[in-house]
Scaffold this motif. Structure first.
Motif, PDB file in Angstrom:
ATOM      1  N   ARG A 159       0.769  -1.367   0.642  1.00  9.79           N
ATOM      2  CA  ARG A 159       0.043  -0.049  -0.378  1.00  9.79           C
ATOM      3  C   ARG A 159       0.447   1.062   0.163  1.00  9.79           C
ATOM      4  O   ARG A 159       0.649   2.294  -0.919  1.00  9.79           O
ATOM      5  CB  ARG A 159      -0.997  -0.115   0.977  1.00  9.79           C
ATOM      6  CG  ARG A 159      -2.078  -1.334   1.153  1.00  9.79           C
ATOM      7  CD  ARG A 159      -3.310  -0.684   2.727  1.00  9.79           C
ATOM      8  NE  ARG A 159      -2.737  -1.144   3.644  1.00  9.79           N
ATOM      9  CZ  ARG A 159      -2.203  -2.250   3.691  1.00  9.79           C
ATOM     10  NH1 ARG A 159      -2.846  -3.080   3.842  1.00  9.79           N
ATOM     11  NH2 ARG A 159      -1.788  -2.343   5.501  1.00  9.79           N
ATOM     12  N   LEU A 160       1.994   1.530   0.476  1.00  8.88           N
ATOM     13  CA  LEU A 160       3.023   2.374   0.577  1.00  8.88           C
ATOM     14  C   LEU A 160       3.606   2.491  -0.533  1.00  8.88           C
ATOM     15  O   LEU A 160       3.163   3.794  -1.431  1.00  8.88           O
ATOM     16  CB  LEU A 160       3.918   1.753   1.524  1.00  8.88           C
ATOM     17  CG  LEU A 160       3.571   2.407   3.200  1.00  8.88           C
ATOM     18  CD1 LEU A 160       4.240   2.040   4.220  1.00  8.88           C
ATOM     19  CD2 LEU A 160       3.295   3.795   3.223  1.00  8.88           C
ATOM     20  N   MET A 161       3.783   1.869  -0.551  1.00 12.90           N
ATOM     21  CA  MET A 161       4.497   1.016  -2.733  1.00 12.90           C
ATOM     22  C   MET A 161       3.400   2.101  -3.606  1.00 12.90           C
ATOM     23  O   MET A 161       3.959   3.043  -4.860  1.00 12.90           O
ATOM     24  CB  MET A 161       5.245   0.935  -3.203  1.00 12.90           C
ATOM     25  CG  MET A 161       7.015  -0.419  -2.202  1.00 12.90           C
ATOM     26  SD  MET A 161       7.668   0.917  -1.784  1.00 12.90           S
ATOM     27  CE  MET A 161       8.156   0.716  -3.716  1.00 12.90           C
ATOM     28  N   ASP A 162       2.605   1.551  -3.601  1.00 15.00           N
ATOM     29  CA  ASP A 162       1.749   2.229  -4.606  1.00 15.00           C
ATOM     30  C   ASP A 162       1.070   3.714  -4.624  1.00 15.00           C
ATOM     31  O   ASP A 162       0.802   4.706  -5.385  1.00 15.00           O
ATOM     32  CB  ASP A 162       0.519   1.501  -4.296  1.00 15.00           C
ATOM     33  CG  ASP A 162      -1.016   1.359  -5.640  1.00 15.00           C
ATOM     34  OD1 ASP A 162      -0.174   1.247  -6.528  1.00 15.00           O
ATOM     35  OD2 ASP A 162      -2.269   1.632  -4.889  1.00 15.00           O
ATOM     36  N   ALA A 163       1.405   4.177  -2.871  1.00 17.32           N
ATOM     37  CA  ALA A 163       0.657   5.399  -2.422  1.00 17.32           C
ATOM     38  C   ALA A 163       2.111   6.295  -3.118  1.00 17.32           C
ATOM     39  O   ALA A 163       1.637   7.558  -4.164  1.00 17.32           O
ATOM     40  CB  ALA A 163       0.704   6.054  -1.120  1.00 17.32           C
TER      41      ALA A 163
END
Length: 128
Positions: free
Chosen positions: A20-24
């Motif tokens: 989720r962090l990487m996607d953001a």
């Protein structure tokens, strides 16, 4: 000694959060790169692939991958190349612009993660 079970338990906790962090991080800035775009660029920059190969590796339909590829091609991140041995086969390759986007997003994501990890203890960093 760390056991495989401990690593697995930690991975199950951390991978969804990291995803989720990487996607953001990838969607911030000028490139607006999705996780699928990131994965496709990574694959085609290592070696040219067909739409079918990419779809199979991503476990999505060829139609969905075709739409993704069209967007990436419009952005200048991919190019199409005819296979030298079989002109019916079209391979997708990363462009210099695609390589730059991947590099920029990777660097920015690493910087963001570094900032998040700076407040962790040595024990927490080792656990990760």
């Amino acid at each position: 000694m760390v056991t495989p079970d401990e690593v697995a338990r930690t991975a199950v906790k951390i991978f969804p959060i990291m995803g989720r962090l990487m996607d953001a991080y990838m969607r911030v800035g000028e490139h607006h790169l999705s996780a699928v775009h990131f994965q496709v660029l990574t694959m085609v920059l290592s070696r040219p692939c067909t739409v079918s190969e990419l779809a199979e590796r991503q476990s999505i339909s060829a139609a969905s991958m075709s739409k993704t590829v069209m967007v990436m091609e419009e952005r200048g991140w991919l190019s199409r190349e005819r296979d030298k041995n079989d002109r019916r086969v079209v391979r997708l390759a990363g462009t210099p612009a695609g390589r730059n986007v991947l590099r920029d997003v990777t660097e920015r994501s690493q910087e963001e993660l570094t900032e998040r990890f700076e407040n962790l203890s040595q024990e927490e960093l080792k656990a990760i």
